[in-house]
Design a protein around this motif. Structure first.
Motif, PDB file in Angstrom:
ATOM      1  N   ILE A  62     -27.122  13.905  -8.305  1.00  0.00           N
ATOM      2  CA  ILE A  62     -26.237  14.657  -9.190  1.00  0.00           C
ATOM      3  C   ILE A  62     -24.941  15.025  -8.475  1.00  0.00           C
ATOM      4  O   ILE A  62     -23.851  14.871  -9.007  1.00  0.00           O
ATOM      5  CB  ILE A  62     -26.936  15.951  -9.669  1.00  0.00           C
ATOM      6  CG1 ILE A  62     -28.231  15.591 -10.377  1.00  0.00           C
ATOM      7  CG2 ILE A  62     -26.016  16.751 -10.563  1.00  0.00           C
ATOM      8  CD1 ILE A  62     -29.097  16.768 -10.654  1.00  0.00           C
TER       9      ILE A  62
ATOM     10  N   VAL B  35     -20.512  13.852  -9.166  1.00  0.00           N
ATOM     11  CA  VAL B  35     -19.759  15.002  -9.670  1.00  0.00           C
ATOM     12  C   VAL B  35     -18.730  15.463  -8.642  1.00  0.00           C
ATOM     13  O   VAL B  35     -17.557  15.694  -8.964  1.00  0.00           O
ATOM     14  CB  VAL B  35     -20.722  16.161 -10.029  1.00  0.00           C
ATOM     15  CG1 VAL B  35     -19.944  17.423 -10.339  1.00  0.00           C
ATOM     16  CG2 VAL B  35     -21.589  15.774 -11.202  1.00  0.00           C
TER      17      VAL B  35
ATOM     18  N   LEU C  52     -15.809  12.889  -8.265  1.00  0.00           N
ATOM     19  CA  LEU C  52     -14.900  12.945  -9.412  1.00  0.00           C
ATOM     20  C   LEU C  52     -14.026  14.189  -9.358  1.00  0.00           C
ATOM     21  O   LEU C  52     -12.825  14.144  -9.599  1.00  0.00           O
ATOM     22  CB  LEU C  52     -15.696  12.905 -10.717  1.00  0.00           C
ATOM     23  CG  LEU C  52     -16.237  11.531 -11.100  1.00  0.00           C
ATOM     24  CD1 LEU C  52     -17.200  11.643 -12.260  1.00  0.00           C
ATOM     25  CD2 LEU C  52     -15.093  10.595 -11.461  1.00  0.00           C
ATOM     26  N   CYS C  53     -14.657  15.313  -9.008  1.00  0.00           N
ATOM     27  CA  CYS C  53     -13.917  16.572  -8.893  1.00  0.00           C
ATOM     28  C   CYS C  53     -12.833  16.449  -7.833  1.00  0.00           C
ATOM     29  O   CYS C  53     -11.679  16.846  -8.060  1.00  0.00           O
ATOM     30  CB  CYS C  53     -14.855  17.698  -8.474  1.00  0.00           C
ATOM     31  SG  CYS C  53     -15.319  18.731  -9.815  1.00  0.00           S
TER      32      CYS C  53
ATOM     33  N   VAL D 208     -11.388  13.771  -6.674  1.00  0.00           N
ATOM     34  CA  VAL D 208     -10.322  12.869  -7.113  1.00  0.00           C
ATOM     35  C   VAL D 208      -9.398  13.594  -8.085  1.00  0.00           C
ATOM     36  O   VAL D 208      -8.174  13.543  -7.965  1.00  0.00           O
ATOM     37  CB  VAL D 208     -10.913  11.616  -7.784  1.00  0.00           C
ATOM     38  CG1 VAL D 208      -9.826  10.848  -8.499  1.00  0.00           C
ATOM     39  CG2 VAL D 208     -11.570  10.735  -6.751  1.00  0.00           C
ATOM     40  N   TYR D 209      -9.980  14.301  -9.040  1.00  0.00           N
ATOM     41  CA  TYR D 209      -9.152  15.008 -10.009  1.00  0.00           C
ATOM     42  C   TYR D 209      -8.233  16.007  -9.308  1.00  0.00           C
ATOM     43  O   TYR D 209      -7.027  16.051  -9.560  1.00  0.00           O
ATOM     44  CB  TYR D 209     -10.013  15.739 -11.043  1.00  0.00           C
ATOM     45  CG  TYR D 209      -9.174  16.534 -12.011  1.00  0.00           C
ATOM     46  CD1 TYR D 209      -8.505  15.908 -13.059  1.00  0.00           C
ATOM     47  CD2 TYR D 209      -9.006  17.901 -11.859  1.00  0.00           C
ATOM     48  CE1 TYR D 209      -7.699  16.609 -13.921  1.00  0.00           C
ATOM     49  CE2 TYR D 209      -8.200  18.613 -12.718  1.00  0.00           C
ATOM     50  CZ  TYR D 209      -7.553  17.963 -13.757  1.00  0.00           C
ATOM     51  OH  TYR D 209      -6.742  18.674 -14.601  1.00  0.00           O
TER      52      TYR D 209
ATOM     53  N   PHE E  48      -8.829  26.337  -8.246  1.00  0.00           N
ATOM     54  CA  PHE E  48     -10.117  25.705  -8.039  1.00  0.00           C
ATOM     55  C   PHE E  48     -10.565  25.794  -6.591  1.00  0.00           C
ATOM     56  O   PHE E  48     -11.743  25.988  -6.318  1.00  0.00           O
ATOM     57  CB  PHE E  48     -10.050  24.239  -8.470  1.00  0.00           C
ATOM     58  CG  PHE E  48     -11.393  23.656  -8.731  1.00  0.00           C
ATOM     59  CD1 PHE E  48     -12.012  23.863  -9.948  1.00  0.00           C
ATOM     60  CD2 PHE E  48     -12.044  22.922  -7.769  1.00  0.00           C
ATOM     61  CE1 PHE E  48     -13.257  23.346 -10.185  1.00  0.00           C
ATOM     62  CE2 PHE E  48     -13.297  22.398  -8.017  1.00  0.00           C
ATOM     63  CZ  PHE E  48     -13.896  22.605  -9.230  1.00  0.00           C
TER      64      PHE E  48
ATOM     65  N   LEU F 222     -17.914  29.798  -4.217  1.00  0.00           N
ATOM     66  CA  LEU F 222     -19.204  29.115  -4.385  1.00  0.00           C
ATOM     67  C   LEU F 222     -19.854  28.848  -3.033  1.00  0.00           C
ATOM     68  O   LEU F 222     -21.066  28.966  -2.870  1.00  0.00           O
ATOM     69  CB  LEU F 222     -18.980  27.798  -5.143  1.00  0.00           C
ATOM     70  CG  LEU F 222     -20.199  27.046  -5.650  1.00  0.00           C
ATOM     71  CD1 LEU F 222     -21.014  27.911  -6.564  1.00  0.00           C
ATOM     72  CD2 LEU F 222     -19.788  25.778  -6.379  1.00  0.00           C
TER      73      LEU F 222
ATOM     74  N   ILE G 138     -31.013  22.920  -8.316  1.00  0.00           N
ATOM     75  CA  ILE G 138     -30.304  24.037  -7.680  1.00  0.00           C
ATOM     76  C   ILE G 138     -29.657  23.566  -6.384  1.00  0.00           C
ATOM     77  O   ILE G 138     -28.558  23.998  -6.033  1.00  0.00           O
ATOM     78  CB  ILE G 138     -31.223  25.270  -7.466  1.00  0.00           C
ATOM     79  CG1 ILE G 138     -30.394  26.503  -7.097  1.00  0.00           C
ATOM     80  CG2 ILE G 138     -32.261  25.054  -6.412  1.00  0.00           C
ATOM     81  CD1 ILE G 138     -29.518  26.991  -8.198  1.00  0.00           C
TER      82      ILE G 138
ATOM     83  N   VAL H 251     -26.230  22.068  -7.014  1.00  0.00           N
ATOM     84  CA  VAL H 251     -25.172  23.074  -7.137  1.00  0.00           C
ATOM     85  C   VAL H 251     -24.764  23.588  -5.758  1.00  0.00           C
ATOM     86  O   VAL H 251     -23.589  23.840  -5.496  1.00  0.00           O
ATOM     87  CB  VAL H 251     -25.650  24.249  -8.019  1.00  0.00           C
ATOM     88  CG1 VAL H 251     -24.571  25.309  -8.129  1.00  0.00           C
ATOM     89  CG2 VAL H 251     -26.028  23.743  -9.387  1.00  0.00           C
TER      90      VAL H 251
ATOM     91  N   PHE I  70     -22.374  21.102  -3.984  1.00  0.00           N
ATOM     92  CA  PHE I  70     -21.020  20.955  -4.542  1.00  0.00           C
ATOM     93  C   PHE I  70     -19.908  21.400  -3.589  1.00  0.00           C
ATOM     94  O   PHE I  70     -19.019  20.609  -3.295  1.00  0.00           O
ATOM     95  CB  PHE I  70     -20.871  21.726  -5.858  1.00  0.00           C
ATOM     96  CG  PHE I  70     -21.507  21.069  -7.043  1.00  0.00           C
ATOM     97  CD1 PHE I  70     -21.745  19.700  -7.053  1.00  0.00           C
ATOM     98  CD2 PHE I  70     -21.872  21.806  -8.154  1.00  0.00           C
ATOM     99  CE1 PHE I  70     -22.324  19.091  -8.144  1.00  0.00           C
ATOM    100  CE2 PHE I  70     -22.462  21.201  -9.252  1.00  0.00           C
ATOM    101  CZ  PHE I  70     -22.690  19.844  -9.250  1.00  0.00           C
TER     102      PHE I  70
ATOM    103  N   ILE J   5     -17.317  18.651  -2.262  1.00  0.00           N
ATOM    104  CA  ILE J   5     -16.010  18.615  -2.916  1.00  0.00           C
ATOM    105  C   ILE J   5     -14.897  18.870  -1.904  1.00  0.00           C
ATOM    106  O   ILE J   5     -13.935  18.111  -1.811  1.00  0.00           O
ATOM    107  CB  ILE J   5     -15.921  19.648  -4.057  1.00  0.00           C
ATOM    108  CG1 ILE J   5     -16.872  19.266  -5.183  1.00  0.00           C
ATOM    109  CG2 ILE J   5     -14.495  19.733  -4.592  1.00  0.00           C
ATOM    110  CD1 ILE J   5     -16.921  20.264  -6.307  1.00  0.00           C
TER     111      ILE J   5
END
Lengths: 302, 285
Positions: A87, A91, A94-95, A97-98, A111, A118, A161, A164, A167, A171
């Protein structure tokens, strides 16, 4: 001219401080070795009684009868980590890259502070939220949807969990590796008529690949060694892992066995061995990530 | 619209999806903690300041002030110790003191230690305790947390020290300073980064349960001495969260509310402190 003893004092301060700092820097390296050796020494009782392959491949765990098979727990750990990475990797990429290629500055700043928050949330809080949100979600919706009866305290919930929790690190590191690429790469590709996405997919992913790989490896290390959140939702049953059944991971085995640990010396040794195993695997992944990252830096001379 | 643009649109949609997923999961976590914990705190605010009663984890009365105090007693000395040690390491990694190669090796080691799961530190200190035939205590908990925090603070401090402009160091050397005196100039410059590192280390330490659960004791008593057992807030949350008694579980929600507030405050504080210390730097605010 300064008085003599004042100059002497300055020199003495210099000598003492540089020795002290050298000792600290050496000390931290020695600490690494000491941790490795002490854990190794304390898992000797287990390893002298059983062979390494026997311990790693056997699936019977019953300390009271002297059976120490780590196969279900090791498999459980990989299972949970694998779900999390399945997962988290797409995600996070992509995050990243954006944020790096598309987002306006305001969104980017907002962000990145979000990610900072987080990253700082303690793992027990993730555990609580998993108990309150993911466990009912899996038990009442996902389980019945695929036609399985489950309590929600299972491998899948732990994987969710963990995703998450991976992430922030995945990222922020892959974002950094994209940001480090020279702008000329993008300009060259765009000037050839490629769309932004084609530039990202064909040029940037290739160029920043090692950095992203390193982010993924570090995320893997984080998920592999995560203890509390997993221990709270994984169910704590020492059996071969299956998606909707209670399982056990290496760190959660340590936490849940600590009460009995004092009474059985051999189990104590077995749990120390688990810690050693975790230490070695995660360190290998971390050093690998470091090495991959360095290759990237050498390539782009950052 | 041709295929290439369609692909671009699809990719963009996937990115928005990913973004929403991350933001929603963060909001969910903070939201659930704040709502459930806040609800308990509004109805029973006294749990934050009352010591635990008898049979506390079995549904007996009382609150968790012992865990809040325990956490503070564990984390503050550990952060102080770790900061001192980490500063020494970070300064030593400058080229003034050691070769680039040694520094690189030590940095790799610190990175590896940073990524080491905290339960490994816990087991390491526990094995030492068992070898010395000692019981879990506040002191052992502090030791485990210090080990956990050193690599984090050291790497932040190191990055800050590396970013000090060479000109500042050269100016100071030109005045005839020793390396130690020069380091004091370096520290001034690096202070914003160091402060961030210390606060991040503090946040990591206060939220960590795995390293202290075996080493600090996890009993339900008020902290009473350096060699006595204490419990920490995250350890207590872990114990209460799966409890059979709803009233005990509610205390876990309240405790995680307190914990998340502490972490968020530290996060804001690190921004403020960074800005504050930036005034020592020319061009800083």
């Amino acid at each position: 001219m300064m008085p003599r003893d004042a100059a002497g004092l300055r020199m003495r301060k210099e000598a003492v401080s540089s020795r002290g700092m050298q000792a600290l820097a050496l000390g931290i390296s020695v600490l690494f070795l000491v941790m490795l050796l002490l854990l190794l020494a304390k898992s000797r009782p287990l390893l002298s009684g059983y062979s390494l392959t026997e311990v790693l491949l056997s699936s019977h765990w019953d300390p009271a009868r002297g059976q120490f098979g780590f196969a279900p727990v090791i498999l459980g750990t990989f299972y949970v980590t694998f779900i999390a990475m399945l997962i988290a990797v797409p995600v996070s990429l992509l995050c990243a890259v954006y944020l790096s290629e598309y987002a306006p500055g305001r969104v980017r700043r907002m962000f990145s502070s979000f990610i900072g928050v987080l990253a700082g949330i303690p793992s027990v809080v993730f555990g609580i939220c998993a108990l309150l949100v993911f466990v009912p979600l899996v038990a009442d919706y996902i389980g019945p949807w695929v036609g399985v009866e489950t309590t929600g305290l299972c491998i899948l919930t732990a994987g969710l969990i963990l995703a998450v929790m991976v992430f922030p690190i995945a990222i922020s590191l892959s974002y950094e590796s994209l940001q480090a690429l020279p702008i000329e790469l993008r300009e060259a590709s765009l000037s050839m008529g490629a769309t932004r996405w084609e530039t990202t997919r064909k040029v940037l992913f290739k160029a920043a690949g090692p950095g992203m790989l390193s982010a993924i490896l570090l995320g893997f290390g984080r998920a592999f060694g995560e203890t509390m959140a997993v221990a709270m939702v994984v169910g704590g049953k020492n059996q071969m892992p299956s998606l909707f059944a209670a399982g056990q991971t290496l760190p959660s085995l340590i936490v849940s066995s600590v009460g009995e640990m004092m009474s059985l010396p051999l189990e104590q040794s077995a749990l120390v061995f688990v810690a050693l195993f975790l230490f070695v695997v995660v360190t290998v992944f971390n050093l690998l990530a470091r090495w991959v990252e360095k290759r990237l830096q050498a390539r782009w001379k950052i | 619209m041709n295929r290439r643009h369609l692909e671009q649109q699809v990719a963009l949609c996937a990115m928005y999806g990913a973004l929403v997923m991350v933001v929603v999961s963060l909001l969910l976590i903070i939201g659930v903690t704040v709502l459930r914990g806040g609800h308990v705190l509004v109805t029973r605010p006294e749990v934050v300041v009352t010591p635990p009663g008898p049979r506390y984890l079995l549904g007996g009365g009382g609150g968790f002030v012992h865990a809040i105090l325990g956490s503070l007693y564990l984390v503050l000395p550990a952060t102080l110790l770790a900061s001192g040690i980490a500063m020494g390491i970070a300064l030593y990694l400058q080229s003034d003191y050691t070769s680039r190669r040694t520094a690189g090796a030590i940095r790799n080691l610190l990175d590896a230690l940073w990524g080491t799961p905290s339960i490994v530190y816990g087991m390491f200190v526990l094995t030492i305790l068992i070898s010395l035939q000692q019981r879990a205590s506040l002191l052992a908990g502090i030791a485990a947390l210090t080990l956990l925090e050193i690599p984090i603070i050291a790497r932040y401090a190191d990055a800050a020290v590396q970013a000090v402009p060479p000109m500042a160091k050269e100016t100071s050397y030109a005045l005839g300073t020793t390396r130690w005196e020069n380091s004091q100039v370096v520290i001034r410059y690096a202070l914003p980064g160091i402060a961030t590192g210390v606060l991040i280390g503090l946040g990591r330490g206060i939220g960590d349960a795995a390293s202290v659960i075996f080493t600090a004791g996890a009993g339900n008593n008020m902290p009473s001495g350096l060699l006595e057992g204490v419990t920490a807030l995250p350890v207590l949350i872990f114990q209460q969260a799966s409890s059979f008694y709803p009233s005990v579980r509610e205390q876990a929600y309240a405790a995680s509310f307190v914990l998340i507030v502490i972490v968020l405050v530290l996060n804001v504080a690190s921004r403020l402190v960074t800005n504050y210390f930036a005034r020592y730097i020319p061009g800083g605010r």
